[in-house]
Design an enzyme around this catalytic site. Sequence first.
Site, PDB file in Angstrom:
ATOM      1  N   HIS A   1     -44.676 -10.810 -23.323  1.00 55.98           N
ATOM      2  CA  HIS A   1     -43.748  -9.762 -22.586  1.00 55.98           C
ATOM      3  C   HIS A   1     -44.324  -8.444 -22.936  1.00 55.98           C
ATOM      4  O   HIS A   1     -44.556  -8.438 -24.158  1.00 55.98           O
ATOM      5  CB  HIS A   1     -42.458 -10.128 -22.880  1.00 55.98           C
ATOM      6  CG  HIS A   1     -41.915  -9.980 -24.181  1.00 55.98           C
ATOM      7  ND1 HIS A   1     -41.578  -8.688 -24.800  1.00 55.98           N
ATOM      8  CD2 HIS A   1     -41.805 -11.025 -25.359  1.00 55.98           C
ATOM      9  CE1 HIS A   1     -41.288  -8.951 -25.921  1.00 55.98           C
ATOM     10  NE2 HIS A   1     -41.223 -10.070 -26.215  1.00 55.98           N
TER      11      HIS A   1
ATOM     12  N   ASP B   1     -42.281  -5.606 -22.555  1.00 59.65           N
ATOM     13  CA  ASP B   1     -41.059  -4.577 -22.562  1.00 59.65           C
ATOM     14  C   ASP B   1     -40.525  -5.095 -24.246  1.00 59.65           C
ATOM     15  O   ASP B   1     -41.173  -5.855 -24.658  1.00 59.65           O
ATOM     16  CB  ASP B   1     -39.771  -5.100 -21.819  1.00 59.65           C
ATOM     17  CG  ASP B   1     -39.267  -6.689 -22.365  1.00 59.65           C
ATOM     18  OD1 ASP B   1     -39.925  -7.556 -22.318  1.00 59.65           O
ATOM     19  OD2 ASP B   1     -37.992  -6.566 -22.746  1.00 59.65           O
TER      20      ASP B   1
ATOM     21  N   ASP C   1     -44.323  -7.018 -31.304  1.00 55.65           N
ATOM     22  CA  ASP C   1     -43.582  -7.834 -30.234  1.00 55.65           C
ATOM     23  C   ASP C   1     -43.584  -7.074 -29.169  1.00 55.65           C
ATOM     24  O   ASP C   1     -42.390  -6.228 -29.011  1.00 55.65           O
ATOM     25  CB  ASP C   1     -42.244  -7.856 -31.238  1.00 55.65           C
ATOM     26  CG  ASP C   1     -41.219  -8.891 -30.175  1.00 55.65           C
ATOM     27  OD1 ASP C   1     -41.540  -9.471 -29.304  1.00 55.65           O
ATOM     28  OD2 ASP C   1     -40.034  -8.589 -30.571  1.00 55.65           O
TER      29      ASP C   1
ATOM     30  N   GLU D   1     -37.685  -9.467 -21.495  1.00 59.47           N
ATOM     31  CA  GLU D   1     -37.269 -10.304 -22.518  1.00 59.47           C
ATOM     32  C   GLU D   1     -36.507  -9.776 -23.607  1.00 59.47           C
ATOM     33  O   GLU D   1     -35.573 -10.720 -23.748  1.00 59.47           O
ATOM     34  CB  GLU D   1     -38.730 -10.992 -23.115  1.00 59.47           C
ATOM     35  CG  GLU D   1     -38.532 -12.291 -23.928  1.00 59.47           C
ATOM     36  CD  GLU D   1     -38.142 -11.954 -25.297  1.00 59.47           C
ATOM     37  OE1 GLU D   1     -37.650 -12.994 -25.820  1.00 59.47           O
ATOM     38  OE2 GLU D   1     -38.216 -10.811 -25.906  1.00 59.47           O
ATOM     39  N   GLU D   2     -36.679  -8.704 -23.922  1.00 51.07           N
ATOM     40  CA  GLU D   2     -35.869  -7.973 -25.054  1.00 51.07           C
ATOM     41  C   GLU D   2     -34.427  -8.060 -24.359  1.00 51.07           C
ATOM     42  O   GLU D   2     -33.377  -7.825 -25.296  1.00 51.07           O
ATOM     43  CB  GLU D   2     -36.349  -6.878 -25.604  1.00 51.07           C
ATOM     44  CG  GLU D   2     -37.864  -7.100 -26.237  1.00 51.07           C
ATOM     45  CD  GLU D   2     -37.719  -7.754 -27.604  1.00 51.07           C
ATOM     46  OE1 GLU D   2     -36.524  -8.391 -27.711  1.00 51.07           O
ATOM     47  OE2 GLU D   2     -38.585  -7.963 -28.082  1.00 51.07           O
TER      48      GLU D   2
ATOM     49  N   GLU E   1     -33.239 -12.789 -17.862  1.00 52.39           N
ATOM     50  CA  GLU E   1     -32.751 -13.603 -17.159  1.00 52.39           C
ATOM     51  C   GLU E   1     -33.468 -13.474 -15.653  1.00 52.39           C
ATOM     52  O   GLU E   1     -33.723 -14.800 -14.703  1.00 52.39           O
ATOM     53  CB  GLU E   1     -31.230 -13.256 -16.622  1.00 52.39           C
ATOM     54  CG  GLU E   1     -30.305 -13.539 -17.725  1.00 52.39           C
ATOM     55  CD  GLU E   1     -29.074 -13.269 -17.290  1.00 52.39           C
ATOM     56  OE1 GLU E   1     -28.609 -12.934 -16.352  1.00 52.39           O
ATOM     57  OE2 GLU E   1     -28.025 -13.676 -18.252  1.00 52.39           O
TER      58      GLU E   1
END
Length: 455
Positions: A85, A87, A118, A151-152, A156
């Site tokens: 991801h 974000d 991350d 994701e963070e 959804e």
Amino acid sequence: MRERVSAAMPAARDELATMVAFRSVADPRQFPVDECSGAATWVRDAFAAAGIDNVELIETSDGSLAVLGYTPAPAGAPTILLYSHYDVQPPGNEDLWDSPPFTLTERDGRWHGRGAADCKGNIMMHLLALRAVLADGLLPVGVRIVIEGSEEMGGEGLDHLVEERPELFQADLIIIGDSGNAEVGKPTLTTTLRGIANVDIHIETLKGEVHSGMYGGGAPDALAALVHLLGTLRDADGNTVVDGLDTTATWGGVPYPEDRFRDDAGVLDGVSLPTSGTVADAVWARPALTVLGIDAPPVVGSAAAIVPRASARLNLRVPPGIDATTAQDALVAHLEAHVPWGAHLRIEREAVGEPFRAVTDGPGYTALRSALEAAYGREVGTAGQGGSIPLCTALQRAVPSAEIALIGVEEPRCVIHAPNESVDPSEIENLAVAEAVLLCTLAGPAEWSQSGPAE
């Protein structure tokens, strides 16, 4: 593969700096939407340039942009899905950073910046591996690219896309690039994830503030009621306790040495750990309740008044073997049963995320272990992770025959989600080499669970 990846590392550092410069927090209240869309476009273009076919941006139900690409498998070969991801977590108080959070800065042999590990470091891992393999012209396996944009903030949107269009995620082996080794240089497969079941609680006891001198001792203090209620969620040893939940499970895999955990977590000298079990029991096998925040008057500026209302956000991590909704129900029931003095209690539930346990005896895991051992020159270990990745359970439902494995650059020294997040470049290099080897060896003979490549 080692020579190719090593030669590409200086350019990879520059590319990671470009990615980190995007302030891609998926919350328009904090950063402009253009920061996320810019990061998504950069990632799309990078994978297309690396040689992946049909790379596109798909807007998901939460407004975030997912990057998806697909190069079909040659006849008889399996398909591998590579996930990460773009974000990131908000930087928080930038005064706590030793260098600007969105400027990749080298210090003590590590690359510092929000998202360096991350999860933009894992995107870089995927890109390096693909480029190393595609230097020979063609991919020997099918490859799907899935790079998420929220994701963070719960993810959804991608979960809904998995449910609505499962054909976009069909694969024989799914590599979730959002995990990490037990320590730098020690290859580790994450085989379990805890789920999540958060609630916000609000307590009211008075119509408004009243003087603590005139009414203290008789008037019910909402903040004291909140503290009392939160105290019922820990026993004398500090273990999480929730009525109706098993909080005594033990971890059967590799241990997490207490001295290493204390160093990883930054536990102060003389402070004991709040568990009567082992560290691995506490962080991988048992429910864990954390108070994420409290709404109450600040110390500076507080008045001599009894607080009429107080709130808290509670984070319940749920281990494999316990249904997340069942855990949330138990937490709500516990709070309702233990609220003191008949205080008015209102509880708001957040969406739950289910825990995950990997199936590790398939041909994909066998090939992945061999590739990691080849890249690191060490035996591969296994560990759990206290964090949650709800996408894993969504993928298990959508692609039940696929193996799902978690790897990544996020070892403990990365301090992901905290100020001064960093990545060790050797982890990016070694994991890229391992993934490149995996892409090549997966093309060999294997007893795949499906009769042919996933379509």
